[in-house]
Design a protein around this motif. Structure first.
Motif, short mmCIF file in Angstrom:
data_model
loop_
_atom_site.label_atom_id
_atom_site.label_comp_id
_atom_site.label_asym_id
_atom_site.label_seq_id
_atom_site.Cartn_x
_atom_site.Cartn_y
_atom_site.Cartn_z
N VAL A 65 -6.33 7.29 19.96
CA VAL A 65 -6.55 8.65 19.46
C VAL A 65 -6.48 8.62 17.95
CG1 VAL A 65 -5.61 9.72 21.54
CG2 VAL A 65 -4.09 9.19 19.61
N LYS A 66 -6.95 9.65 17.32
CA LYS A 66 -6.87 9.77 15.87
C LYS A 66 -5.41 9.67 15.43
CE LYS A 66 -10.93 10.69 13.85
NZ LYS A 66 -11.41 10.05 12.60
N ASN A 67 -5.18 8.80 14.48
CA ASN A 67 -3.83 8.57 14.01
C ASN A 67 -3.45 9.65 13.00
OD1 ASN A 67 -1.40 7.60 13.09
ND2 ASN A 67 -2.23 5.72 12.20
N PRO A 68 -2.47 10.51 13.32
CA PRO A 68 -2.10 11.58 12.38
C PRO A 68 -1.46 11.05 11.09
CG PRO A 68 -0.55 11.48 14.21
CD PRO A 68 -1.67 10.54 14.54
N LYS A 69 -1.03 9.80 11.09
CA LYS A 69 -0.41 9.22 9.89
C LYS A 69 -1.38 8.38 9.05
CE LYS A 69 4.13 8.85 12.16
NZ LYS A 69 5.22 7.92 12.55
N TYR A 70 -2.67 8.41 9.46
CA TYR A 70 -3.68 7.59 8.77
C TYR A 70 -3.87 8.05 7.32
CZ TYR A 70 -8.33 5.68 7.74
OH TYR A 70 -9.41 5.03 7.17
N LYS A 71 -3.79 7.11 6.37
CA LYS A 71 -3.94 7.41 4.94
C LYS A 71 -5.23 6.85 4.35
CE LYS A 71 1.03 7.58 3.88
NZ LYS A 71 2.09 7.03 2.99
N GLY A 72 -6.05 6.24 5.20
CA GLY A 72 -7.26 5.60 4.69
C GLY A 72 -7.02 4.13 4.43
N LYS A 73 -8.13 3.41 4.19
CA LYS A 73 -8.00 1.99 3.88
C LYS A 73 -7.38 1.82 2.50
CE LYS A 73 -9.91 0.64 7.71
NZ LYS A 73 -9.12 -0.05 8.75
N TRP A 74 -6.39 1.01 2.43
CA TRP A 74 -5.73 0.81 1.15
C TRP A 74 -6.59 -0.06 0.24
CZ3 TRP A 74 -3.57 -3.27 -1.74
CH2 TRP A 74 -2.72 -2.86 -2.80
N LYS A 75 -6.75 0.37 -0.97
CA LYS A 75 -7.54 -0.37 -1.95
C LYS A 75 -6.65 -0.75 -3.13
CE LYS A 75 -11.88 2.01 -0.85
NZ LYS A 75 -12.99 2.85 -1.39
N THR A 76 -6.88 -1.96 -3.58
CA THR A 76 -6.13 -2.41 -4.75
C THR A 76 -6.48 -1.52 -5.94
OG1 THR A 76 -6.26 -4.68 -3.92
CG2 THR A 76 -5.59 -4.37 -6.22
N PRO A 77 -5.51 -0.92 -6.58
CA PRO A 77 -5.83 -0.04 -7.72
C PRO A 77 -6.41 -0.83 -8.89
CG PRO A 77 -3.46 -0.40 -7.54
CD PRO A 77 -4.06 -1.00 -6.31
N ASN A 85 -1.06 -7.56 -9.19
CA ASN A 85 0.36 -7.42 -8.84
C ASN A 85 0.63 -6.27 -7.88
OD1 ASN A 85 1.23 -9.56 -10.58
ND2 ASN A 85 0.96 -8.19 -12.33
N ALA A 86 -0.40 -5.50 -7.61
CA ALA A 86 -0.21 -4.35 -6.72
C ALA A 86 -0.07 -4.81 -5.27
CB ALA A 86 -1.38 -3.38 -6.86
N ARG A 87 0.77 -4.13 -4.53
CA ARG A 87 0.97 -4.44 -3.12
C ARG A 87 0.86 -3.17 -2.29
NH1 ARG A 87 0.21 -8.51 -5.09
NH2 ARG A 87 1.42 -10.46 -5.07
N LYS A 88 0.37 -3.30 -1.09
CA LYS A 88 0.26 -2.14 -0.21
C LYS A 88 1.66 -1.65 0.16
CE LYS A 88 -1.16 -2.64 4.08
NZ LYS A 88 -2.05 -2.80 5.25
N PRO A 89 1.94 -0.36 -0.01
CA PRO A 89 3.26 0.18 0.33
C PRO A 89 3.61 -0.09 1.80
CG PRO A 89 2.00 1.78 -0.93
CD PRO A 89 1.06 0.68 -0.60
#
Length: 410
Positions: free
Chosen positions: A285-297, A216-220
């Motif tokens: 360029v390096k994305n300053p807002k990059y949070k990493g690859k989203w993984k299903t919790p 049921n988790a979804r990427k924000p």
């Protein structure tokens, strides 16, 4: 000055008591001359003429000719032999299963694995259908299958390890060791070198996993998983957009007789500007807002029910070898069942450490002799002007059996 005999005896007694109080050798077989009294050959496949036999030998190339094992023969046979061992439970103790095998033949298709069995076994009827608790060891078939089996029984079902493990494929002696600990962790060693380690919980599909993905988790919506982003102005030199596409030809000359009053003002013709590189393309360029690859919790699996005795087998009572081989010639030896990793390590070191170089030299010498014999035979054939005749080996009716299906149970 030598210590008195009674002192040495007392020391040996104390060391023996220390070992026995902390570790136990359940079963150890080095195949001395009295080995047949401990082993039972099965009659499985005998009525069909497909039951193999066992030869007491060290093999064709050896480090020590007196260090014998049992070797499969002849070709295209089913082999089944077992020994009753002291009944024991591995609850709250480490279980170590170790043995050595040397495949002197080009095995083509066949196993070289062993089994530990619980409950009563009719040894004269020991076969592939006999239930087992552990199956461990190499299985080779063609060029594709070079598998190291680790199959574990749990509540009446058998479960193969999920990992793809490779066995040795040369013609020297190798020691295979399986260690299962009371915390359900395990280690697999070949020639005293760790090849794999992990847990019965994760590397077999015995129990459902402790954690599962939250379906049921979804990427924000604001989750930015772009490691690099396009910047249209990144690195653009100052004034880049002001560079014209064309410029007046600096080498052009006003024509002779050109009259500005009559002909108008003269302008040099336009040519491509060598400094013009086209529209600025920007770059990543390096994305300053990059949070990493989203993984299903992960969440707790409602279907998981822990079994603290996952590692515990029903009391083990028999050790067996049950295999099919197209080409026979495997020498089994140095079987050890114990609960002391250090003792198992010492035994393995004796086999694959101290004796390895001597065995290699013996194998190389054997190869030289074989090569020389072939050369002599070819010379003899050429001298007599005949064709070299190949010895026709006896062929069993192996095509009556789909031996590739022999591994279906795995």
């Amino acid at each position: 000055m030598e210590a008195p005999a009674f002192v040495l005896f007392a020391i040996s007694l104390s060391l023996g008591w220390l070992f026995s109080s902390t570790a136990e050798v359940i079963f150890e077989e080095r195949f001395e001359d009295d080995w047949e009294g401990r082993w039972v050959e099965s009659d499985w496949k005998r009525s069909e003429g497909l039951a193999g036999s066992w030869r007491h030998t060290a093999g064709k190339w050896v480090a020590d000719p007196d260090d014998k094992g049992i070797q499969t023969y002849p070709n295209a046979r089913f082999f089944a032999i077992s020994a009753k061992i002291p009944e024991f439970s591995n609850k709250n103790r480490t279980l170590i299963l170790q043995y050595s095998v040397k495949n002197e033949q080009e095995i083509e298709c066949g196993g070289a694995y062993v089994k530990l069995m619980s409950g009563y076994v009719n040894q004269k009827r020991f076969s592939r259908d006999t239930p087992y608790s552990i199956m461990f060891g190499p299985d080779i078939c063609g060029t594709d299958v070079k598998k190291l089996h680790v199959i574990i029984a749990y509540k009446g079902q058998t479960y193969p390890i999920k990992k793809e493990l490779q066995c040795e494929t040369d013609h020297l002696t190798h020691v295979y060791t399986l260690i299962i600990n009371p915390d359900a962790s395990y280690s697999i060693l070949i020639d005293n070198k760790e090849r794999e380690t992990g847990s019965l919980y994760t590397d077999w599909n015995i129990l459902p996993p402790r954690k599962v993905k939250d379906v049921n988790a979804r990427k924000p919506a604001d989750w930015d998983d772009r490691e690099y982003a396009f910047d249209p102005n990144a690195g653009k030199p100052e004034g880049y957009d002001l560079i014209p596409r064309e410029i007046p030809d600096p080498k052009a000359k006003k024509p002779v007789g050109w009259d500005d009053e009559l002909d108008g003002k003269w302008n040099a013709p336009m040519i491509p500007n060598p400094n013009y590189k086209g529209p600025w393309k920007g770059k990543k360029v390096k994305n300053p807002k990059y949070k990493g690859k989203w993984k299903t919790p992960l969440i707790d699996n409602p279907e998981f029910e822990d079994d603290p005795d996952l590692y515990v087998f029903k009391p083990l009572k028999y050790f067996g070898i049950e295999i099919w081989q197209v080409k026979a010639g495997s020498v089994f030896d140095n079987i050890l069942i114990c609960d002391d990793p250090e003792y198992a390590r010492q035994v393995a070191e004796e086999i694959c450490g101290m004796n390895r170089e001597a065995e290699k030299e013996a194998y190389e010498e054997f190869q030289k002799i074989q090569h020389k014999e072939v050369e002599e035979e070819e010379k003899h054939t050429r001298r007599h002007g005949g064709n070299r005749k190949h010895n026709k080996r006896h062929k069993s009716n192996i095509h009556d059996y789909d031996y590739y299906d022999y591994h279906d149970e795995f």
